[in-house]
Scaffold this motif. Structure first.
Motif, PDB file in Angstrom:
ATOM      1  N   TRP A  64      15.035  59.420  -9.199  1.00 12.49           N
ATOM      2  CA  TRP A  64      14.557  58.645  -8.054  1.00 12.49           C
ATOM      3  C   TRP A  64      14.635  59.404  -6.734  1.00 12.49           C
ATOM      4  O   TRP A  64      14.328  58.828  -5.694  1.00 12.49           O
ATOM      5  CB  TRP A  64      15.373  57.357  -7.926  1.00 12.49           C
ATOM      6  N   GLN A  67      11.681  59.344  -4.304  1.00  9.41           N
ATOM      7  CA  GLN A  67      11.252  58.085  -3.700  1.00  9.41           C
ATOM      8  C   GLN A  67      11.842  57.942  -2.297  1.00  9.41           C
ATOM      9  O   GLN A  67      13.004  58.290  -2.051  1.00  9.41           O
ATOM     10  CB  GLN A  67      11.707  56.900  -4.567  1.00  9.41           C
ATOM     11  N   GLY A  68      11.057  57.415  -1.375  1.00  7.63           N
ATOM     12  CA  GLY A  68      11.512  57.297   0.012  1.00  7.63           C
ATOM     13  C   GLY A  68      12.661  56.318   0.206  1.00  7.63           C
ATOM     14  O   GLY A  68      13.436  56.445   1.146  1.00  7.63           O
ATOM     15  N   TRP A  69      12.787  55.327  -0.672  1.00  4.52           N
ATOM     16  CA  TRP A  69      13.831  54.318  -0.500  1.00  4.52           C
ATOM     17  C   TRP A  69      15.167  54.753  -1.101  1.00  4.52           C
ATOM     18  O   TRP A  69      16.196  54.114  -0.871  1.00  4.52           O
ATOM     19  CB  TRP A  69      13.397  53.016  -1.178  1.00  4.52           C
ATOM     20  N   TRP A  70      15.167  55.818  -1.902  1.00  7.68           N
ATOM     21  CA  TRP A  70      16.349  56.167  -2.682  1.00  7.68           C
ATOM     22  C   TRP A  70      17.571  56.484  -1.826  1.00  7.68           C
ATOM     23  O   TRP A  70      18.620  55.854  -1.962  1.00  7.68           O
ATOM     24  CB  TRP A  70      16.025  57.331  -3.617  1.00  7.68           C
TER      25      TRP A  70
END
Length: 201
Positions: A64, A67-70
């Protein structure tokens, strides 16, 4: 309510200890290569069975990260976890306040006295002593054996020895007799009141 809180606290501490002990045992078992040395036939999916095993594979660790939210989620979760652990640690280190005191009423039944009420009376009587500017009182210990922790702010002209003696002979003695206690130990801390200098014209 306090008994329930203590029970929950003990269960959480016990569960945390078991989890940490089990995880540490698994790591030690695999890190030293004990399954092979002891000829333990562990399941194929068993973690940490050899010294070169890892908990998470490279694919699992980096799955992950793109991913930008990780990373915001990871940082926020770790921050919340650290704050919770600090709160838990501080709650273990601080001395517990006595909410109520067991009083021998003489009829075999007994009674309870609110700890805050006795603290208020002790603080008020302490502040009435000559040389005491402010007083803070806290009851610690157990319901049947409370202890007094007092912080007294002394006026500049106060004699500390006299203040402590009067506190013991008057305020603490009165509280001990009114609560029907055989003994009421007291820890007293003194500090001087610092007054701001006033300009005189």
């Amino acid at each position: 309510m306090r008994r329930v809180s203590r029970a929950i606290n003990r269960v959480l501490l016990g569960a945390t200890g078991v989890v940490l002990l089990g995880a540490g045992g698994l790591v030690l078992l695999g890190g030293l290569g004990l399954p092979a040395k002891w000829h333990l036939h562990l399941p194929a999916h068993w973690p940490w069975s050899r010294p070169d095993d890892v908990l998470l594979s490279a694919h699992q660790r980096t799955r992950w990260t793109g991913q930008g939210w990780w990373w915001p989620v990871v940082i926020a979760a770790l921050a919340v976890f650290v704050l919770l652990m600090l709160w838990w640690l501080l709650s273990q280190l601080r001395r517990h306040r006595v909410n109520e005191i067991l009083v021998d009423s003489g009829d075999g039944e007994g009674a309870t006295l609110r700890g805050r009420a006795l603290e208020g009376v002790l603080a008020a009587e302490s502040e009435s002593l000559e040389g005491v500017d402010r007083a803070g009182v806290l009851l610690t210990g157990r319901r049947s054996e409370p202890r007094v922790r007092a912080l007294l702010a002394l006026a500049p002209h106060a004699d500390p020895e006299t203040v402590v003696r009067r506190l013991s002979d008057e305020a603490v003695a009165h509280a001990r007799r009114s609560a029907g206690l055989d003994r009421l130990p007291a820890d007293v801390r003194l500090r001087a009141v610092k007054h701001r200098p006033e300009r005189v014209s």
